[in-house]
Design an enzyme around this catalytic site. Sequence first.
Site, PDB file in Angstrom:
ATOM      1  CG  HIS A  12       0.102 -10.732  11.828  1.00  0.00           C
ATOM      2  ND1 HIS A  12      -0.201 -10.241  10.591  1.00  0.00           N
ATOM      3  CD2 HIS A  12       1.008 -11.718  11.631  1.00  0.00           C
ATOM      4  CE1 HIS A  12       0.504 -10.886   9.680  1.00  0.00           C
ATOM      5  NE2 HIS A  12       1.236 -11.795  10.279  1.00  0.00           N
TER       6      HIS A  12
ATOM      7  CG  HIS B 195       4.479 -10.006   3.631  1.00  0.00           C
ATOM      8  ND1 HIS B 195       5.810  -9.922   3.354  1.00  0.00           N
ATOM      9  CD2 HIS B 195       4.407 -10.251   4.959  1.00  0.00           C
ATOM     10  CE1 HIS B 195       6.514 -10.105   4.464  1.00  0.00           C
ATOM     11  NE2 HIS B 195       5.683 -10.309   5.456  1.00  0.00           N
TER      12      HIS B 195
END
Lengths: 726, 80
Positions: free
Chosen positions: A45, A91
Site C-alpha cells: 500500500h 478504500h
Amino acid sequence: MSAITPDLIAEHGLSPDEYQTVLDILGREPNITELGVFSVMWSEHCSYKSSRIWLKTLPTEGPQVIQGPGENAGVVDIGDGQAVVFKIESHNHPSFIEPYQGAATGVGGIMRDVFTMGARPIANLNALRFGDPAHPKTRHLVGGVVAGIGGYGNCMGVPTVGGEVNFHPAYNGNCLVNAMTVGLATTDKIFYSKASGIGNPVVYVGSKTGRDGIHGATMASAEFSEEAEAKRPTVQVGDPFTEKLLLEACLELMATDAIVSIQDMGAAGLTSSSVEMADKGGVGIRLHLDRVPMREDGMTPYELMLSESQERMLMVLKPGREDEARGIFEKWELDFAVIGEITDTGLLELTWAGEPEASIPVAPLVEASPVYERPWVPTEPPDAPAIASPDGPIAPALRRLMGSPDMASRRWIWEQYDYYIRGETLQVPGGDAAVVRVPDSNKALAMSVDCTPRYCLADPERGGMQAVAECWRNLVATGARPLALTNNMNFGNPEKPAIMGQFVGAIQGMRAAALALEFPVVSGNVSLYNETDGAAILPTPVIGGVGLLSDSTKMMSLAFKGDGRAVIALGGDGSTDLSESLYAREILGSESGPAPAVDLAQERAAGELVLALIEGGLIDACHDVSDGGIAAALAEMALAGDVGWRADPALQSEGASFYFNEAQGRYLVATADPGPVLERAQQAGIAAIRLGETGGNALHFGPNDAISLESLRGTHEAWLPDYMAG
Amino acid sequence: MKATVTITLKQGVLDPQGKAIEHALTGLGFDGVGEARQGKVIALTLDESDEAAARAAVEAMCKQLLANPVMEDYEIALTP
C-alpha cells in the site's frame, strides 16, 4: 519489549529477504516499534513495490501539469492563476469490513489529500463495484457504502456530483470503493510535503490519536480469507465535522506564509507522513511521541506510529510561527501540538519522555524499499468468433438492458448525495460527465470516472486503453477540453503471473491512450490483493478525468432538447461485433470474445470534431456511446429530455448488432441543421450515420418495434429501488 | 419477558457524538468532564418466558440487526 520472532516478522508482512534488509540498514535487530515502521513503509500500500516499475512508464507531463504523481494530489493549470487539484483513492478493504465507515473515511481521506495541497474541495466522485445482486452481502454493502459516501461528503459541504457502479460476481468477496476529490487552488499557493529547515518545528494538528485501524495499510496488502472476517481490526470511524474544521483551519493558516510543508496522515499515519516529509527534504526528523495528543490511555510508541486515526495532519512550520498557528487551530477547536523538529541527522528518531524509542535512517528506509519486477504472463486475447447478428426486435431487448443492474438508473444512489451544495453544479449525476463551475468565473470543470472491467478481463491492454478513452470522451461530450487524469488500479494478487499480466496490460493500454490523447496521469493509487480465497476481482483500472470548459455557457448535455432534430452517430470503426457488449452478457448470456478495439487516432479526431461542433453551436445534444451501444445512448438522451425518436426509414432493417455493439470512439449528436454537421464530419474523415429524428414520446426502431418512454423509464428507474427494498 | 439491550461503541473506536457531548458540556460550564461516550438502549417485549431461550433470541437480534458487531458491544438485561 517483545522479542522479534520469525512469526512476528511474518505477521508484519515482511519476507525473510526484506527482514534481512532491515538488519543490514540498522546494523542490529529492530525493536517492535522499528519493525512496525518498516512493515508499513514497505507494505504494498505504501511502497507500491509490485507496481512502481510499471507506473513509471505512464506519461505524466504536459504544459498544463504543475505537479504530477508523487505528492498528495496532482495539480493542473486552468489559467487565470488558478489550478485544479485532484486524485482518486481506494478504500476497498475497509469498506468490505464496515461499509458505512469504510466508505466515509475513504471520502474523508481523499478530501484531505486535496486540501493538504492548498486547494478547497469543490466536488467528489466515486467508482463503486459490488458483487452479484443475488449474493447475500451485496445489498448490505451497497446500502452502507452509499450512505457512508453521502454522510461524509454532505457533512463536509462538498457536493458528490458523479460516479459509476457495476455489479459482477467477481466482486462478491471484495467490493471496490474508489473516491475522487477535485479541488481548486491558486497556482502561487500550492503546498508540498518536502520538509526543510533544520530546527524547524514539526506540528501535529487535527483529531487525537486512538487505536484506529492499526495495520490498515498491511491489511490492504494481503488477501482476505474467511478467517479475516473474524479477526477484524479496530475500525476507523470518520468524523466529518472535525474534518470540516480541519479544512477551514488549514486553509486559514495557508493564507499566511507560516507553513514550510504539510502532509496528511492517511494510511500508516504518523509513520508515512513523517518519513515522506523527511525523505523528500533529505533531512532527519525527531518526534517526541509522548507529546502526540492521545485519545486513549496507555498507548505505546508502536501504536502511535501505526494508528490510522482520521482527520490529522503533520506540518513543518517556520520557526517562531507556532503561536500564530496554534491560535488558528485552537479557534477551530482542534488539537495542536509541537511534537518534534527537523534535524540534520538524516534519521527518523522517536523518543518517549526523553528516552530514545527508535532510530532509523530515512533515506535507506525509503530507497531500500523493495521493488519487485514480478513475473507476469500476458493475457491471451480470447479466440472466439464474432457474435452473429441475433434476430428479433430491438425494443424488448433495450427494455431488458435498461432495467439490468449495470444499466439501471442510479437515481436511488445519487439522490442520497447532496450534489448541489456550494451552488456551482451545472450538470448533475446521470449525464456523461459532471460539470461544476469555477466560482466567480465563466469557467467550469467537467469530471468523470470510468472503467469497463469486462473489457479489461478479456483484454487488459484494450481495457486500459478504453477506460482512458471513455473518460476522455465523456469530458468531450460536455464540451470540455480534457486536461489530465488520475488512476485507481484495482487488481488481484500480483504474486500470480496472470494477475500481474493483467496489471501490465492495463498499464500499457493506458499509456498508449494517455499519450495519444495528450491526457497525462497526475496522481493515482494502487489496490492489489483484491482476492478472497484465491478468487480475484475483475481487473479494474479506474480512470478519473478532469476537463476545462473555458465558457460554461457553451456546456453541452445529453438530453434531446425538442422535436425535429436529426440524430447522427459520429465516429467508430464500423465494427458491429457484439462480443463483450452488455447485450451479449445480459441478453445472450455470453461473456466471451474480444473486447472492442480502440483506434486512438480516430478517437482523437472524433473528439476534436465534437468539440468544434459544440464550440460552433452546431449541435444541441451530445452523448458518448458506451455500455449498451447506440440503442442505450438513444434511450438515455430521450429519457433525459423526455423527447422520443424515430429511426430513419433506411435503418429499419438494422438489427441488434447495429444497435447494441459497443464499438469505441463514438458519439450521438442531435442537431436542427444536419447539413453542416455531416459536412464537418466528412472533412474530418469521421464516419457519420443519420439515425433518425427526434419527436413523439416513444423510441421507434421499426414499424412494429417501438417502446414508449414511459414504459422504458419505469423499467430503468425501478431496478435499484426495488432491489434495495429487498 | 422484557429485554433491555444497551449498545455502545467498542473501546477504542472513535465516538464523534460522545466528543460533541463532552464539548458541549464543557461549553456550558460543567467542568471536569474527561470523556463522554454515548450509546443506545433498546427495550423489547418478548413472548418467550424461558430466560435462556430469550437471551439466545436477543443475542441473534443483536448480531443481525440491533448492533453492528464490527464496532459495537452490546449488553442484554432480562426481566420477567
